[in-house]
Design a protein around this motif. Structure first.
Motif, PDB file in Angstrom:
ATOM      1  N   MET A   1      -4.847   5.587   1.686  1.00  0.00           N
ATOM      2  CA  MET A   1      -5.758   6.467   0.961  1.00  0.00           C
ATOM      3  C   MET A   1      -6.830   4.902   0.548  1.00  0.00           C
ATOM      4  O   MET A   1      -8.120   4.700   0.888  1.00  0.00           O
ATOM      5  N   GLY A   2      -6.312   3.222   0.777  1.00  0.00           N
ATOM      6  CA  GLY A   2      -6.863   2.536   0.951  1.00  0.00           C
ATOM      7  C   GLY A   2      -7.516   1.992   1.941  1.00  0.00           C
ATOM      8  O   GLY A   2      -8.527   1.313   2.513  1.00  0.00           O
TER       9      GLY A   2
ATOM     10  N   HIS B   1      -6.597  -1.229  -1.538  1.00  0.00           N
ATOM     11  CA  HIS B   1      -5.600  -0.444  -1.427  1.00  0.00           C
ATOM     12  C   HIS B   1      -4.853  -0.507  -3.048  1.00  0.00           C
ATOM     13  O   HIS B   1      -4.608   1.259  -3.670  1.00  0.00           O
ATOM     14  N   GLU B   2      -5.598  -1.600  -3.995  1.00  0.00           N
ATOM     15  CA  GLU B   2      -5.607  -1.060  -5.052  1.00  0.00           C
ATOM     16  C   GLU B   2      -5.878  -0.441  -6.202  1.00  0.00           C
ATOM     17  O   GLU B   2      -5.589   0.093  -6.993  1.00  0.00           O
TER      18      GLU B   2
ATOM     19  N   ASN C   1     -11.618   0.835   7.372  1.00  0.00           N
ATOM     20  CA  ASN C   1     -10.503  -0.346   8.780  1.00  0.00           C
ATOM     21  C   ASN C   1      -9.722  -0.231   8.114  1.00  0.00           C
ATOM     22  O   ASN C   1      -8.830  -0.947   7.277  1.00  0.00           O
ATOM     23  N   PRO C   2      -8.243   0.493   8.869  1.00  0.00           N
ATOM     24  CA  PRO C   2      -7.287   0.298   8.569  1.00  0.00           C
ATOM     25  C   PRO C   2      -6.274  -0.914   8.817  1.00  0.00           C
ATOM     26  O   PRO C   2      -5.821  -1.473   7.910  1.00  0.00           O
ATOM     27  N   LEU C   3      -7.119  -1.815   9.820  1.00  0.00           N
ATOM     28  CA  LEU C   3      -6.011  -2.768  10.818  1.00  0.00           C
ATOM     29  C   LEU C   3      -6.555  -3.961   9.210  1.00  0.00           C
ATOM     30  O   LEU C   3      -6.165  -5.095   9.586  1.00  0.00           O
TER      31      LEU C   3
ATOM     32  N   THR D   1       7.473   5.751  -2.312  1.00  0.00           N
ATOM     33  CA  THR D   1       6.870   6.767  -1.820  1.00  0.00           C
ATOM     34  C   THR D   1       5.305   6.494  -1.709  1.00  0.00           C
ATOM     35  O   THR D   1       4.207   6.478  -1.156  1.00  0.00           O
ATOM     36  N   ARG D   2       5.178   5.971  -3.388  1.00  0.00           N
ATOM     37  CA  ARG D   2       3.256   5.910  -3.670  1.00  0.00           C
ATOM     38  C   ARG D   2       2.556   4.018  -2.800  1.00  0.00           C
ATOM     39  O   ARG D   2       1.827   4.483  -2.586  1.00  0.00           O
ATOM     40  N   GLU D   3       3.716   3.089  -2.254  1.00  0.00           N
ATOM     41  CA  GLU D   3       2.525   2.245  -1.322  1.00  0.00           C
ATOM     42  C   GLU D   3       2.454   3.024   0.033  1.00  0.00           C
ATOM     43  O   GLU D   3       0.927   3.074   0.374  1.00  0.00           O
ATOM     44  N   TYR D   4       3.092   3.504   0.382  1.00  0.00           N
ATOM     45  CA  TYR D   4       2.698   4.407   1.871  1.00  0.00           C
ATOM     46  C   TYR D   4       1.678   5.479   1.757  1.00  0.00           C
ATOM     47  O   TYR D   4       0.616   4.970   2.192  1.00  0.00           O
TER      48      TYR D   4
END
Length: 341
Positions: A205-206, A130-131, A212-214, A197-200
């Motif tokens: 992308m992260g 994410h970062e 793996n989104p989970l 907005t940028r967090e979503y």
């Protein structure tokens, strides 16, 4: 659409800033306001990363000091086609993380000891991905600019009180008083909207970077709970940096409303789970020796609970530390041991 929305919000903040300058001193005031903002932005562009890291007493680590964390970031930076960022660890019991830097070539990612001690290896990978997404999207620069303009708006709004009789202000002194209170509030709302907005976008992308989104969904759930219980003293003393963290580090900020710097955590988790159900990810896989490889998968539906970490997030030679997997099930992050202090 996220980039379009961000651009519109930046334009709105710039218009607000220029409007205040015009009401204070006409075209001359608008020009002065522009020059002040330009100077502040130039200073922030070159120094914001060092300032933020110093505010939170971050310590840079290398592969010898933190082999698993450093190796994980290096692997994901390569997957994201990014230069290797600097890696920092913050000796703070609250689980959290952030990225900073003016561009991908001068980026840094930072994780707290609370995060490294309370999350599994896969969850930490999700957070670091994410970062790195923020770095790839150049969100760190965007947020620096918005924070600088917001600060300048607040400063100009205070100046407006002393120029209430200016002929460009149709409401005179009353208008100046209203501007002094409403302009900073409007700027803060725009800044927070940009941050949400940028967090979503970074979540999406992260998830693609780590595969793996989970992993990130599980990490967000744990971090939100830990941040609500553990006070981050450095963040409380420097609230202007709160929007940089993956989860709001400030106490008393668990509600999701117009004034929140972050989107609702449950909404973020739901979006990530929906991504996982769609499948088609290339998942990172622990090789058992503290490093990650890549496993091609047709979907991203692993077991609900990610595997526990195979070792401490510190020096490989420090056998006195407890294994990270023994800590991940606890509610309260334990005071860190080993090389972090």
């Amino acid at each position: 659409m996220n980039y379009v929305r961000t651009g519109m919000l930046l334009a709105a903040m710039t218009a607000l800033f220029m409007g205040i300058g015009f009401m204070i001193g006409g075209q001359t005031g608008m020009l002065i306001a522009l020059l002040i903002a330009g100077g502040m932005n130039i200073f922030s562009y070159w120094n914001s990363d060092r300032m933020v890291l110093a505010m939170h007493h971050a310590q840079e680590v290398d592969e010898r000091q933190a082999p698993e964390l450093y190796g994980m970031v290096r692997t994901m930076a390569a997957r994201a086609e990014l230069p290797m960022p600097k890696v920092y660890v913050i000796n703070n019991p609250q689980p959290n993380a952030f990225a900073t830097g003016r561009n991908p070539e001068n980026a840094a990612v930072a994780a707290t000891t609370g995060l490294l001690n309370s999350l599994t290896k896969e969850e930490v990978a999700g957070v670091m991905a994410h970062e790195l997404a923020h770095v790839k999207n150049r969100d760190t620069l965007i947020m620096t600019i918005t924070a600088t303009i917001a600060g300048a708006i607040s400063m100009l709004a205070n100046f407006a009180f002393f120029f209430g009789g200016n002929r460009n202000n149709p409401l005179g002194l009353i208008g100046s008083i209203l501007m002094m209170f409403l302009a900073p509030m409007a700027a803060a709302l725009v800044q927070m909207a940009i941050s949400r907005t940028r967090e979503y976008a970074a979540d999406r992308m992260g998830a693609q970077i780590c595969g793996n989104p989970l992993w990130l969904a599980s990490a967000l759930h744990k971090i939100a709970g830990g941040a609500a219980r553990v006070v981050n003293e450095d963040a409380e003393h420097n609230p202007a940096t709160a929007h940089m963290f993956i989860i709001n580090p400030l106490s008393g900020q668990n509600m999701d409303n117009l004034f929140s710097t972050h989107p609702n955590t449950d909404n973020r988790i739901a979006a990530l789970r929906e991504m996982a159900s769609e499948g088609g990810f290339s998942e990172m896989r622990s090789s058992g020796d503290g490093h990650f490889g890549v496993r091609e998968t047709s979907n991203a539906q692993p077991q609900r609970d990610a595997r526990r970490p195979s070792g401490p997030w510190g020096s490989a030679g420090n056998t006195g530390q407890r294994r990270g997997g023994e800590q991940s099930g606890r509610d309260e992050p334990r005071k860190p041991k080993g090389p972090w202090g």
